[in-house]
Design a protein around this motif. Structure first.
Motif, short mmCIF file in Angstrom:
data_model
loop_
_atom_site.label_atom_id
_atom_site.label_comp_id
_atom_site.label_asym_id
_atom_site.label_seq_id
_atom_site.Cartn_x
_atom_site.Cartn_y
_atom_site.Cartn_z
N LEU A 118 0.78 -1.12 0.07
CA LEU A 118 0.06 0.21 -0.11
C LEU A 118 0.87 1.11 0.09
CD1 LEU A 118 -2.77 1.41 0.37
CD2 LEU A 118 -2.31 1.30 2.82
N ASN A 119 0.55 2.16 -0.85
CA ASN A 119 1.04 3.65 -0.81
C ASN A 119 0.28 4.64 0.31
OD1 ASN A 119 2.35 6.10 -1.09
ND2 ASN A 119 2.53 5.82 -3.49
N LYS A 120 0.78 4.52 1.48
CA LYS A 120 -0.01 5.10 2.45
C LYS A 120 0.24 6.78 1.99
CE LYS A 120 1.32 6.81 6.58
NZ LYS A 120 0.77 8.05 6.45
N PRO A 121 -0.93 7.42 1.85
CA PRO A 121 -1.00 8.61 1.61
C PRO A 121 -0.53 9.62 3.05
CG PRO A 121 -2.94 7.80 1.20
CD PRO A 121 -2.26 6.86 1.95
N PHE A 122 -0.33 10.91 2.70
CA PHE A 122 0.01 11.70 3.83
C PHE A 122 -1.08 12.13 4.64
CE2 PHE A 122 -0.11 16.38 5.28
CZ PHE A 122 1.19 16.19 6.00
N ASN A 123 -0.78 12.29 5.85
CA ASN A 123 -2.04 12.60 7.05
C ASN A 123 -2.86 11.40 7.18
OD1 ASN A 123 -2.49 14.43 8.63
ND2 ASN A 123 -4.18 15.33 7.39
N VAL A 124 -2.47 9.84 6.88
CA VAL A 124 -3.43 9.06 7.09
C VAL A 124 -2.65 8.10 8.30
CG1 VAL A 124 -4.13 6.75 6.20
CG2 VAL A 124 -4.44 8.91 4.68
N MET A 125 -3.48 7.91 9.23
CA MET A 125 -2.98 6.84 10.45
C MET A 125 -2.82 5.40 9.86
SD MET A 125 -2.92 9.19 12.68
CE MET A 125 -2.71 8.17 14.18
N CYS A 126 -1.60 5.06 10.45
CA CYS A 126 -1.16 3.75 9.80
C CYS A 126 -2.01 2.50 10.79
CB CYS A 126 0.28 3.62 10.15
SG CYS A 126 0.91 2.33 9.07
N PRO A 157 -10.41 9.65 15.59
CA PRO A 157 -11.31 10.74 15.58
C PRO A 157 -11.20 11.98 14.70
CG PRO A 157 -9.92 10.79 17.49
CD PRO A 157 -9.82 9.42 16.77
N ASP A 158 -9.69 12.06 14.16
CA ASP A 158 -9.38 13.31 13.37
C ASP A 158 -8.90 13.08 12.20
OD1 ASP A 158 -10.05 14.84 15.73
OD2 ASP A 158 -7.94 14.56 16.64
N ARG A 159 -8.65 11.68 11.97
CA ARG A 159 -7.87 11.63 10.55
C ARG A 159 -8.33 10.32 10.06
NH1 ARG A 159 -1.58 12.94 12.04
NH2 ARG A 159 -1.99 15.21 12.45
N PRO A 160 -8.28 10.18 8.53
CA PRO A 160 -8.44 8.79 7.94
C PRO A 160 -7.48 7.83 8.55
CG PRO A 160 -7.44 10.50 6.61
CD PRO A 160 -7.60 11.23 7.55
N THR A 161 -7.82 6.74 8.31
CA THR A 161 -6.89 5.39 8.58
C THR A 161 -6.76 4.60 7.41
OG1 THR A 161 -8.73 4.01 9.16
CG2 THR A 161 -7.92 5.37 11.09
N LEU A 162 -6.18 3.55 7.38
CA LEU A 162 -5.89 2.66 6.30
C LEU A 162 -7.18 1.86 5.97
CD1 LEU A 162 -2.60 0.69 7.60
CD2 LEU A 162 -2.81 2.54 6.15
N ALA A 163 -8.18 1.74 6.94
CA ALA A 163 -9.28 1.16 6.27
C ALA A 163 -10.15 2.05 5.49
CB ALA A 163 -10.31 1.28 7.48
N ALA A 164 -9.88 3.37 5.18
CA ALA A 164 -10.32 4.15 4.03
C ALA A 164 -9.76 3.89 2.63
CB ALA A 164 -10.11 5.57 4.28
N TYR A 165 -8.78 2.81 2.65
CA TYR A 165 -8.18 2.37 1.40
C TYR A 165 -8.21 0.95 1.11
CZ TYR A 165 -6.65 7.34 1.78
OH TYR A 165 -6.63 8.52 1.94
N VAL A 166 -8.04 0.27 2.12
CA VAL A 166 -7.95 -1.11 1.92
C VAL A 166 -9.05 -1.77 2.60
CG1 VAL A 166 -6.80 -3.28 2.17
CG2 VAL A 166 -5.65 -1.24 1.82
N ASP A 167 -10.06 -2.67 2.06
CA ASP A 167 -11.07 -3.35 2.61
C ASP A 167 -10.97 -4.88 2.72
OD1 ASP A 167 -13.53 -3.65 3.88
OD2 ASP A 167 -14.81 -3.36 2.17
N ILE A 168 -9.87 -5.36 3.28
CA ILE A 168 -9.95 -6.85 2.99
C ILE A 168 -9.77 -7.13 4.76
CG2 ILE A 168 -8.22 -8.68 2.96
CD1 ILE A 168 -7.21 -6.63 0.40
N PRO A 169 -10.51 -8.07 5.12
CA PRO A 169 -10.51 -8.46 6.52
C PRO A 169 -9.27 -9.19 7.07
CG PRO A 169 -12.19 -9.78 5.39
CD PRO A 169 -11.37 -8.83 4.22
N ASN A 170 -8.80 -8.81 8.33
CA ASN A 170 -8.16 -9.60 9.14
C ASN A 170 -6.56 -9.59 8.46
OD1 ASN A 170 -9.75 -10.77 10.74
ND2 ASN A 170 -10.26 -12.34 9.11
#
Length: 182
Positions: free
Chosen positions: A6-14, A20-33
């Motif tokens: 994954l190429n993690k964008p700037f300002n995204v929580m790992c 509460p304030d920032r997007p997370t990896l879940a906004a980009y990858v929807d694969i369980p577990n």
């Protein structure tokens, strides 16, 4: 066993859990577990490896394995040969001493995407690019190293981990790709 680049964008929580304030990896990858094998700070960009295999996650992220990680670092100022030498050698950061690493002064890579939002520009202060390869990855280590030698980091992009790279697997911020393991 899955391995996702994954190429993690700037300002995204790992992380995949809600923030509460920032997007997370879940906004980009929807694969369980799947889980990140290592982290990048929110203000850093670039390659993250995700896996559903605990042993592989440990192999990638545990410091004992000393897997090389490659970073492109845009710094404020122009590095002197003395500053580059300091970065390559063990550097005392107060709470730990870094391991020796590889550091090169480079031109900005042509394949690099623009950051959103752009970094600050100062008319009177040039910026430069470094390529740093470390076999350790303590919290904010690259930023602390460059600051310690008088070259504050403006942009930090991890481009490679243990043989996987954004050069050989071109992904724009937010894009991901599953790779096959032998």
């Amino acid at each position: 066993m899955k391995l996702i680049l994954l190429n993690k964008p700037f300002n995204v929580m790992c992380q995949f859990s809600h923030h509460p304030d920032r997007p997370t990896l879940a906004a980009y990858v929807d694969i369980p577990n799947i889980y990140p094998a290592g982290r990048l700070d929110a203000d850093s960009e670039g390659l993250i490896l995700l896996t559903d295999d605990g042993k592989l996650q440990n192999r990638i992220s545990h410091p004992a394995h000393k897997l090389p990680k490659t970073y492109l670092v845009q710094v404020e100022g122009s590095p002197s040969s003395e500053q580059l030498k300091q970065l390559r050698q063990p550097l005392d950061l107060g709470d730990f001493i870094t391991q020796p690493c590889t550091v090169k002064h480079i031109h900005e890579p042509e394949w690099l995407w623009p950051r959103q939002p752009p970094i600050r520009q100062r008319a009177q202060i040039p910026t430069s690019w470094l390529c740093m390869i470390l076999s350790e990855g303590k919290n904010r280590q690259v930023r602390r190293m460059t600051a310690a030698v008088g070259l504050p980091t403006l942009r930090l992009i991890r481009t490679g981990i243990a043989g996987f790279s954004l050069e050989s697997h071109p992904l724009l911020p937010g894009e991901w790709q599953e790779v096959k393991l032998n």
